[in-house]
Write a protein that holds these residues in place. Structure first.
Motif, mmCIF file in Angstrom:
data_model
loop_
_atom_site.group_PDB
_atom_site.id
_atom_site.type_symbol
_atom_site.label_atom_id
_atom_site.label_comp_id
_atom_site.label_asym_id
_atom_site.label_seq_id
_atom_site.Cartn_x
_atom_site.Cartn_y
_atom_site.Cartn_z
ATOM 1 N N TYR A 147 -28.614 20.331 -16.464
ATOM 2 C CA TYR A 147 -29.319 19.899 -17.670
ATOM 3 C C TYR A 147 -30.033 18.578 -17.447
ATOM 4 C CZ TYR A 147 -30.340 19.334 -22.564
ATOM 5 O OH TYR A 147 -31.008 19.203 -23.754
ATOM 6 N N ASP A 148 -31.313 18.519 -17.860
ATOM 7 C CA ASP A 148 -32.077 17.274 -17.753
ATOM 8 C C ASP A 148 -32.774 16.889 -19.051
ATOM 9 O OD1 ASP A 148 -34.243 19.004 -17.940
ATOM 10 O OD2 ASP A 148 -35.036 18.548 -15.946
ATOM 11 N N GLY A 149 -32.543 17.624 -20.126
ATOM 12 C CA GLY A 149 -33.140 17.284 -21.414
ATOM 13 C C GLY A 149 -34.470 17.957 -21.694
ATOM 14 N N SER A 150 -35.041 18.670 -20.738
ATOM 15 C CA SER A 150 -36.324 19.331 -20.942
ATOM 16 C C SER A 150 -36.149 20.587 -21.804
ATOM 17 C CB SER A 150 -36.935 19.726 -19.593
ATOM 18 O OG SER A 150 -36.142 20.719 -18.964
ATOM 19 N N ALA A 151 -37.266 21.103 -22.287
ATOM 20 C CA ALA A 151 -37.226 22.318 -23.114
ATOM 21 C C ALA A 151 -36.652 23.491 -22.320
ATOM 22 C CB ALA A 151 -38.624 22.654 -23.631
ATOM 23 N N SER A 152 -37.061 23.637 -21.060
ATOM 24 C CA SER A 152 -36.534 24.750 -20.266
ATOM 25 C C SER A 152 -35.051 24.545 -19.956
ATOM 26 C CB SER A 152 -37.338 24.948 -18.982
ATOM 27 O OG SER A 152 -37.235 23.835 -18.132
ATOM 28 N N ALA A 153 -34.606 23.302 -19.824
ATOM 29 C CA ALA A 153 -33.182 23.037 -19.592
ATOM 30 C C ALA A 153 -32.361 23.380 -20.832
ATOM 31 C CB ALA A 153 -32.956 21.580 -19.200
ATOM 32 N N ARG A 154 -32.941 23.157 -22.015
ATOM 33 C CA ARG A 154 -32.245 23.548 -23.249
ATOM 34 C C ARG A 154 -32.093 25.070 -23.301
ATOM 35 N NH1 ARG A 154 -31.963 19.691 -27.568
ATOM 36 N NH2 ARG A 154 -31.984 21.394 -29.054
ATOM 37 N N ASN A 155 -33.132 25.790 -22.911
ATOM 38 C CA ASN A 155 -33.046 27.254 -22.849
ATOM 39 C C ASN A 155 -31.993 27.688 -21.832
ATOM 40 O OD1 ASN A 155 -35.133 27.384 -24.708
ATOM 41 N ND2 ASN A 155 -36.704 27.707 -23.159
ATOM 42 N N ALA A 156 -31.965 27.002 -20.682
ATOM 43 C CA ALA A 156 -30.983 27.322 -19.647
ATOM 44 C C ALA A 156 -29.562 27.041 -20.142
ATOM 45 C CB ALA A 156 -31.279 26.516 -18.383
#
Length: 149
Positions: free
Chosen positions: A20-29
């Protein structure tokens, strides 16, 4: 911490790991990884990798370290998890690491014999030219790597 979260487990084997890094794709992940952990009956391990936090002072040449509050980072990760899914009935653990995201995620996956590593897709076009975390992990991780847009 109270609730279903355990900050420092004694043993943690075969988790589903969400990088997790806080990006939109990380939230989806993160949401995908939580669902996968729930379906498999495995613990969810959320991992945040920060830069080493060291830089060189330009005038003096002194190397300066920037300490980060791991407790605050772990609280932030748990808050993010609460926002993307209901963590009820999930065994959730969080870890923060410093260093190269790809290498640290691969090390965590190996250390805990992860069933899967779920990460978000790269955000920048230059990742496709210079190489990306998902590309490196696909070649070096010890478990399946799932990249979520």
């Amino acid at each position: 911490m109270s609730g279903p979260y355990q900050a420092r487990p004694v043993t943690l084997v075969h988790p589903v790991i969400a990088g997790y890094d806080g990006s939109a794709s990380a939230r989806n992940a993160l949401a995908y990884a939580a669902g996968m952990a729930r379906r498999l009956g495995r613990p969810l391990l959320v991992v945040y990798v920060s830069s080493p936090g060291v830089y060189c002072e330009p005038l003096t040449g002194q190397v300066v370290g920037l300490p980060r509050d791991n407790d605050a980072l772990e609280r932030w990760l748990l808050t993010e998890l609460d926002q993307v899914t209901d963590p009820g009935e999930l065994e959730v653990h969080v870890r923060t690491r410093r260093g190269s995201p790809a290498r640290e995620l691969a090390a965590v996956a190996s250390e805990f014999s992860a069933d899967a590593l779920v990460i978000g897709a790269p955000r920048h076009v230059w990742h496709h030219v210079a190489g990306s975390v998902p590309g490196w992990l696909a070649r070096h991780a010890s478990c399946p790597v799932i990249v979520v847009p």
